[in-house]
Design an enzyme around this catalytic site. Structure first.
Site, short mmCIF file in Angstrom:
data_model
loop_
_atom_site.label_atom_id
_atom_site.label_comp_id
_atom_site.label_asym_id
_atom_site.label_seq_id
_atom_site.Cartn_x
_atom_site.Cartn_y
_atom_site.Cartn_z
N GLY A 167 36.99 -66.31 -56.82
CA GLY A 167 36.36 -65.14 -57.41
C GLY A 167 35.84 -64.12 -56.42
N THR A 196 42.44 -65.31 -61.82
CA THR A 196 41.99 -66.68 -61.65
C THR A 196 42.01 -67.00 -60.16
OG1 THR A 196 42.46 -69.00 -62.22
CG2 THR A 196 44.35 -67.54 -62.13
N GLY A 197 41.24 -67.99 -59.76
CA GLY A 197 41.21 -68.36 -58.34
C GLY A 197 39.89 -67.97 -57.70
N THR A 232 40.07 -71.09 -64.16
CA THR A 232 39.63 -70.12 -65.16
C THR A 232 40.72 -69.86 -66.19
OG1 THR A 232 38.41 -69.03 -63.43
CG2 THR A 232 38.93 -67.70 -65.38
N ARG A 244 25.42 -69.03 -58.14
CA ARG A 244 26.64 -68.30 -57.74
C ARG A 244 27.42 -67.88 -59.00
NH1 ARG A 244 32.34 -68.78 -58.84
NH2 ARG A 244 33.46 -67.87 -57.12
N VAL A 245 27.88 -66.63 -58.99
CA VAL A 245 28.73 -66.13 -60.07
C VAL A 245 29.97 -65.54 -59.43
CG1 VAL A 245 28.91 -64.35 -61.87
CG2 VAL A 245 26.82 -65.70 -61.68
#
Ligand code: GLY
Length: 321
Positions: free
Chosen positions: A238, A235-236, A184, A212-213
């Site tokens: 989520g 980031t990473g 991200t 998926r979000v």
């Protein structure tokens, strides 16, 4: 005293008693003085993105315009497999993108699970500026994009398709920590007036379940800004950021007096408390306060971020492991 006046007065007093300590506990913010130098920070070693955003700020654009232009460099980059065009698809082979933006007034916009539109940070900005809503998802977001003149295109590059086909042979779902050192892109910009605004954009976890979000488009998780205090991006993995509302947490910790570095470390500690031992996933945070002090911290070493002011520098963040 009439009964009605008394009730109104006592309610106000009670509410005042409840609310006041929270305000009084907040750190007093002193306004920035003197010449403020534009500043850009973003996750990972996206040097072209931070350079573009800094140029935009130096050209007099707003922090939000700069952030959206900066992250678009990676959204348009077909070789970046975690953002925009060329992003890794879900397990059904569809690329779906998530993004959000937040401005210095506390307004925000987000788009979730959008297909065929690569510049989703700009789309999130359009949601914020041109609709009465904060979030649009899926086909609704795509249709709005087309109305706004965004161009629909196939985001699955040949390379991403080949990688997905290779993955399908085992269909083993275990994201790789720091994969290729990019993920991200979350960006925070501070303009010459000291206003902080930002954007966060991603294709999410490679081979995720359809629909998926993660954290990136969720205000408070992937990105949060309070222009009086500062901002943070994540980031990473989520799911872990969502469970701890990481970026909001960091800004609130800075409000209570922690430095950006201390706040990022505390936010990582909250995740580690829930996941004893050495987790097999990465999460990294990046934060900037109103004064332009920057902090970053991650679970695993390997997280880098860009700091662009006089120079456009790649900095390696400290990590818990
Ligand atoms: N941090 C990106 C995601 O989990 O989707």
């Amino acid at each position: 005293m009439k009964r009605r006046t008394f009730i109104e007065k006592s309610t106000a007093t009670t509410l005042g008693a409840l609310i006041a300590p929270r305000f009084f506990n907040s750190k007093k913010i002193s306004p920035l003085k003197g010449n403020i130098q534009p500043l850009v920070v973003c996750t990972w070693s996206f040097d072209k993105a931070s350079a573009a955003a800094l140029k935009a700020l130096n050209d007099g654009k707003t922090s939000l315009e700069a952030a959206v232009e900066g992250v678009a460099i990676e959204e348009n980059n077909p070789y970046n497999t975690t953002v925009g065009l060329g992003g890794a698809p879900d397990r059904e082979g569809t690329v779906s993108l998530d993004a959000c933006v937040m401005n210095h007034l506390g307004n925000c916009g987000a788009v979730l699970a959008v297909e065929n539109i690569k510049n989703v940070a700009a789309l999130a900005q359009a949601v914020m500026e041109k609709t009465p809503h904060v979030i649009l998802t899926g086909n609704g977001a795509k249709n709005f994009a087309l109305e706004q003149g965004f161009v629909a295109e196939n985001l699955l590059t040949e390379e991403s398709k080949l990688n997905w086909e290779k993955w399908l042979k085992t269909a083993n779902y275990q994201p790789v920590i720091n994969i290729e050192n990019h993920d991200t892109i979350g960006m925070l910009c501070r303009d010459k007036d000291g206003n902080i605004e930002g954007a966060c954009t991603t294709s999410g976890l490679a081979y995720k379940m359809k629909g998926r979000v993660g954290d990136s488009p969720i205000i408070g998780s992937g990105l949060f800004i309070d222009n009086q205090i500062g901002g943070a991006v994540a980031t990473g993995m989520g799911e872990e950021v969502l469970k701890t509302v990481g970026s909001f947490l960091i800004v609130e910790l800075m409000r209570q007096g922690k430095t950006p570095q201390e706040a990022c470390e505390e936010a990582v500690a909250r995740i580690l408390e829930k996941n004893p031992g050495k987790p097999n996933f990465q999460v990294a945070y990046l934060a900037m306060n109103k004064q332009g002090t920057v902090g970053a911290y991650s679970i695993h070493s390997g997280f880098t971020y860009m700091h662009a002011q006089e120079e456009n520098k790649i900095i390696k963040a400290d990590a818990a492991f």
